[in-house]
Design an enzyme around this catalytic site. Structure first.
Site: not given
Ligand code: WQD
Length: 376
Positions: A17, A39, A43, A149, A173, A177, A202-204, A224
């Site tokens: 991944g 794996d 995905n 997460s 989800y 975690k 993890y953050f982003n 994402n």
């Molecule tokens: C970021 C921001 C959306 C898409 C991800 C993973 C989750 C976790 C944490 C690992 C949000 C906004 C997004 C779009 C938008 N990973 N957005 N339009 O939500 O923080 O979560 O990271 O543990 O599994 O999903 O990240 O990139 O989905 O969204 O406005 O088409 O972008 O609302 O505020 P998120 P994201």
């Protein structure tokens, strides 16, 4: 525990991944580990492992030792972690104690999807973690770095978020975690002299290895923000208008704030966590009731809004993104920004790479691989 050349075997679940392939890259760069990748390719694509092994070979030192050469080889297995039999069949290929530790990254991770199919998420993210831990115990493999997460914090009461914040996930989800962290914590309390474990929240993660050989390539339309913007800029999605999920949040520009960190900085955090699980590490010396378990945030401590990300990607790609603000997305919280102080102090973790580099590396990957790995 070690190979004939003295490398420590480490099994990485979700190895093919986005995160897994970058963690494997980082492990191989140390020349101290022999990687086993597990794996189910739900995905991900096996091609990522071929590419990451290529990077390891391309970066071998002059006159590589046998250990250096062995570190570039990955034992690759396709395995469904919800099948205890399949997990056991992998561990049986190595002597008891032959695997030094596990980095457990494999999980389903779409917040919205988890609301629709919670049982699939509990089976794949929690039951599979229990089955993995049971097999690890049976084979005397009692070190684990667990991919957790920031979603474990739900809507945090304090920003930036310290690890002492109560865990209160809002989505299935996020609950998977929290539950998996609790399972590991309880195991370390039950057998304090056997288990050593670290959860990494993890953050982003964002960006890609600068070679452009590996990167984020989710199957289907990305959920994402950053990979979606990259797909839009390369023309891989039809709608050229980003839907922004709400601009009525209590944030500077009304859109959600997240803590983005370079995926290679995140990967380096895994190396530091593995080192902390070694017998010589003192990281658990002051643990209450001797349980060798700790959790750490992996983030920069710098929040960026959706609109700031769009602007950063506009600069990196030259693509004129259009966006339309629509309603909020279920499961979204206003701000997830880490307090990274504990990981920085105790692990020596750093996430120095700026958003511009994350966007540059993401765009380099996407430009070199317009259709991702499937173009191979
Ligand atoms: C970021 C921001 C959306 C898409 C991800 C993973 C989750 C976790 C944490 C690992 C949000 C906004 C997004 C779009 C938008 N990973 N957005 N339009 O939500 O923080 O979560 O990271 O543990 O599994 O999903 O990240 O990139 O989905 O969204 O406005 O088409 O972008 O609302 O505020 P998120 P994201």
């Amino acid at each position: 525990m070690s190979t004939s050349t003295g490398l420590r075997r480490v099994l990485v679940t979700g190895g093919a991944g986005y995160i897994g392939s970058h963690v494997i890259y980082a492990l191989q760069q140390t020349r101290r580990y022999k990687v086993i990748s597990v794996d189910n390719y739900h995905n991900s694509f096996p091609a990522s492992l071929t590419r990451v092994a290529q990077i390891a070979r391309d970066t071998l030192p002059e006159n590589p030792s046998e250990a250096d050469k062995e570190s570039t080889e990955i034992d690759v297995f396709q395995c469904d972690l919800t099948s205890p039999e399949q997990i056991k069949s992998i561990f049986e290929r190595y002597d008891k104690g032959g695997i030094w530790g596990v980095v457990h990254i494999a999980a389903y991770k779409a917040v919205g999807e988890s609301v629709e199919i919670p049982l699939t998420y509990y089976a794949n993210n929690v039951a599979a973690t229990v089955a993995l831990l049971q097999t690890m115990s049976d084979f005397d493999c009692t070190r684990i770095v667990y991919s957790s997460s920031a979603t474990v914090y739900g809507t945090p009461p304090v920003i930036p978020i310290p690890e002492t914040t109560r865990l209160k996930a809002d989505s299935p989800y996020g609950k998977t975690k929290v539950m998996s962290e609790m399972v590991i914590d309880d195991l370390c309390h039950a057998e304090p002299n056997r288990w050593r474990a670290i959860s990494l929240r993890y953050f982003n993660p964002a960006g890609a290895h600068p070679s452009g050989l590996i990167g984020e390539d989710p199957r289907g339309r990305p959920g994402n923000l950053l990979p979606l913007l990259a797909h839009m800029a390369i023309g891989r999605v039809d709608d050229a208008t980003l839907k922004v999920f709400g601009n009525d949040y209590p944030t500077p520009d009304g859109t959600c704030v997240r803590d983005y960190l370079h995926v290679l900085d995140l990967a380096s955090g895994h190396l530091l966590a593995l080192d902390a699980l070694a017998p010589e590490s003192a990281i658990f010396d002051n643990c209450p009731d001797d349980a060798r378990y700790k959790a750490y945030n992996l983030g920069k401590g710098k929040g960026m809004s959706v609109l700031q990300i769009v602007e950063a990607m506009r600069k990196a790609t030259g693509f004129d993104f259009k966006y339309e603000v629509i309603g909020r997305r279920r499961g979204d919280v206003p701000d997830l920004t880490a307090d990274p102080a504990l990981a920085e102090r105790e692990l020596g973790f750093k996430a120095p790479q700026p958003l511009e580099v994350m966007c540059r590396d993401l765009w380099n990957w996407q430009s070199m691989n317009p259709q991702g790995y499937t173009q191979q």
